[in-house]
Design an enzyme around this catalytic site. Structure first.
Site, mmCIF file in Angstrom:
data_model
loop_
_atom_site.group_PDB
_atom_site.id
_atom_site.type_symbol
_atom_site.label_atom_id
_atom_site.label_comp_id
_atom_site.label_asym_id
_atom_site.label_seq_id
_atom_site.Cartn_x
_atom_site.Cartn_y
_atom_site.Cartn_z
ATOM 1 C CD GLU A 73 -2.560 1.429 2.574
ATOM 2 O OE1 GLU A 73 -2.269 0.733 3.563
ATOM 3 O OE2 GLU A 73 -3.466 2.285 2.587
ATOM 4 C CB ALA A 78 5.804 14.375 -2.182
ATOM 5 C CD GLN A 84 6.332 18.924 -7.459
ATOM 6 O OE1 GLN A 84 5.529 19.507 -8.194
ATOM 7 N NE2 GLN A 84 6.121 18.757 -6.163
ATOM 8 C CG ASN A 116 -3.165 16.945 -6.650
ATOM 9 O OD1 ASN A 116 -3.340 15.897 -6.012
ATOM 10 N ND2 ASN A 116 -2.259 17.833 -6.304
ATOM 11 C CB ALA A 117 -1.479 12.418 -7.432
ATOM 12 C CB VAL A 118 -6.121 10.629 -10.612
ATOM 13 C CG1 VAL A 118 -6.680 9.621 -11.604
ATOM 14 C CG2 VAL A 118 -6.765 10.435 -9.246
ATOM 15 N N GLY A 119 -3.674 11.536 -12.536
ATOM 16 C CA GLY A 119 -3.027 11.543 -13.857
ATOM 17 C C GLY A 119 -1.627 10.956 -13.800
HETATM 18 N N1 ACO Z 1 -1.280 15.150 -13.018
HETATM 19 C C1 ACO Z 1 -1.089 14.654 -14.279
HETATM 20 N N2 ACO Z 1 0.098 14.331 -14.756
HETATM 21 C C2 ACO Z 1 1.164 14.533 -13.982
HETATM 22 C C3 ACO Z 1 1.074 15.043 -12.678
HETATM 23 C C4 ACO Z 1 -0.214 15.362 -12.209
HETATM 24 N N3 ACO Z 1 -0.377 15.854 -10.985
HETATM 25 N N4 ACO Z 1 2.319 15.124 -12.158
HETATM 26 C C5 ACO Z 1 3.141 14.691 -13.103
HETATM 27 N N5 ACO Z 1 2.444 14.328 -14.193
HETATM 28 C C6 ACO Z 1 2.935 13.770 -15.416
HETATM 29 C C7 ACO Z 1 4.075 14.537 -16.030
HETATM 30 O O1 ACO Z 1 3.619 15.532 -16.921
HETATM 31 C C8 ACO Z 1 4.801 13.419 -16.750
HETATM 32 O O2 ACO Z 1 4.167 13.129 -17.966
HETATM 33 P P1 ACO Z 1 5.007 12.712 -19.275
HETATM 34 O O3 ACO Z 1 5.703 11.433 -18.887
HETATM 35 O O4 ACO Z 1 3.960 12.534 -20.315
HETATM 36 O O5 ACO Z 1 5.955 13.830 -19.520
HETATM 37 C C9 ACO Z 1 4.601 12.235 -15.844
HETATM 38 O O6 ACO Z 1 3.429 12.503 -15.094
HETATM 39 C C10 ACO Z 1 5.725 11.988 -14.892
HETATM 40 O O7 ACO Z 1 6.277 13.217 -14.449
HETATM 41 P P2 ACO Z 1 7.525 13.263 -13.490
HETATM 42 O O8 ACO Z 1 8.393 14.416 -13.855
HETATM 43 O O9 ACO Z 1 8.148 11.915 -13.442
HETATM 44 O O10 ACO Z 1 6.766 13.548 -12.112
HETATM 45 P P3 ACO Z 1 7.327 14.379 -10.880
HETATM 46 O O11 ACO Z 1 8.770 14.111 -10.666
HETATM 47 O O12 ACO Z 1 6.910 15.791 -11.005
HETATM 48 O O13 ACO Z 1 6.512 13.695 -9.690
HETATM 49 C C11 ACO Z 1 4.553 13.901 -8.304
HETATM 50 C C12 ACO Z 1 5.097 13.607 -9.714
HETATM 51 C C13 ACO Z 1 5.199 12.949 -7.321
HETATM 52 C C14 ACO Z 1 3.038 13.659 -8.339
HETATM 53 C C15 ACO Z 1 4.910 15.353 -7.954
HETATM 54 O O14 ACO Z 1 4.289 16.218 -8.848
HETATM 55 C C16 ACO Z 1 4.518 15.769 -6.538
HETATM 56 O O15 ACO Z 1 5.288 15.601 -5.595
HETATM 57 N N6 ACO Z 1 3.313 16.349 -6.373
HETATM 58 C C17 ACO Z 1 2.850 16.856 -5.081
HETATM 59 C C18 ACO Z 1 2.529 15.775 -4.099
HETATM 60 C C19 ACO Z 1 1.476 14.810 -4.590
HETATM 61 O O16 ACO Z 1 0.489 15.168 -5.197
HETATM 62 N N7 ACO Z 1 1.714 13.526 -4.309
HETATM 63 C C20 ACO Z 1 0.797 12.431 -4.612
HETATM 64 C C21 ACO Z 1 -0.293 12.394 -3.639
HETATM 65 S S1 ACO Z 1 -1.197 10.875 -3.676
HETATM 66 C C22 ACO Z 1 -0.393 9.904 -2.588
HETATM 67 O O17 ACO Z 1 0.541 10.294 -1.953
HETATM 68 C C23 ACO Z 1 -0.861 8.482 -2.426
#
Ligand code: ACO
Length: 165
Positions: A73, A78, A84, A116-119
């Site tokens: 799980e 993040a 990012q 916001n992280a579903v994508g």
């Molecule tokens: N929605 C849609 N697509 C996204 C998002 C998002 N929020 N974040 C990244 N992507 C896409 C990117 O555009 C990229 O697409 P591509 O491969 O077509 O270019 C792909 O996903 C991967 O991008 P990365 O650069 O590898 O992602 P990153 O290093 O930015 O990490 C993360 C993604 C972890 C979600 C980061 O944005 C983050 O820390 N966000 C804030 C915290 C958060 O939301 N965490 C998840 C909460 S849910 C949970 O914890 C269970």
């Protein structure tokens, strides 16, 4: 860039990294109570796959492996703000998948994804369709209000990362 997986094992350097990761989660997941984040990151039944850059932690995933049920799980995920969208989140997930399959013996991950992280989770191979039988996970993971329940099935053979020669 190093990808290292540790739990709270009492080693000073691991503790420093886990505290750094806890701080990243607290900042990036403002809706999560801070005490809850600390409790799970420091809980010995959880593990954290961390990205270390210049000996500093810049992101990670905290998860709980249910080894008897062969699934994990994901609790928190993040990347620190200024790192990012550089592909680190994707590489992190690939390292987690490889480690979970080869070292923990897991076949699936489950998570409650923030809306916001579903994508991001879709791009990492997670689906809203849960294929694992309910008796494998029900009663093991907590029900959580809000967020989208998602599953990822691990491929049994695919190399998720380039292994060092
Ligand atoms: N929605 C849609 N697509 C996204 C998002 C998002 N929020 N974040 C990244 N992507 C896409 C990117 O555009 C990229 O697409 P591509 O491969 O077509 O270019 C792909 O996903 C991967 O991008 P990365 O650069 O590898 O992602 P990153 O290093 O930015 O990490 C993360 C993604 C972890 C979600 C980061 O944005 C983050 O820390 N966000 C804030 C915290 C958060 O939301 N965490 C998840 C909460 S849910 C949970 O914890 C269970």
């Amino acid at each position: 860039l190093k990808f290292l997986c540790y739990s709270n094992d009492g080693v000073d350097q691991h503790m420093i990294w886990l505290i750094g990761l806890k701080n990243i989660f607290a900042r990036q997941l403002p809706n999560m109570p801070k005490e809850y984040i600390v409790r799970l990151v420091m809980d010995r039944s959880h593990k954290s796959m961390m990205i270390i850059k210049n000996s500093q932690v810049v992101g990670g995933i905290t998860y709980r492996p249910y080894v008897s049920q062969r699934f994990g799980e994901i609790a928190f995920l993040a990347i620190t703000a200024d790192e990012q969208v550089k592909g680190y989140g994707t590489r992190l997930m690939n390292h987690l998948k490889q480690h979970a399959r080869d070292d923990d013996g897991l076949t699936h991950f489950l998570t409650y994804a923030d809306n916001n992280a579903v994508g991001y989770f879709f791009k990492q191979g997670f689906t809203k369709e849960i294929t694992m039988e309910k008796d494998r996970w029900q009663g093991y993971i907590k029900d959580y209000d809000g967020g989208t329940f998602m599953e990822c099935q691990l491929d049994s053979k695919l190399p998720y990362i380039d292994l060092p020669a």
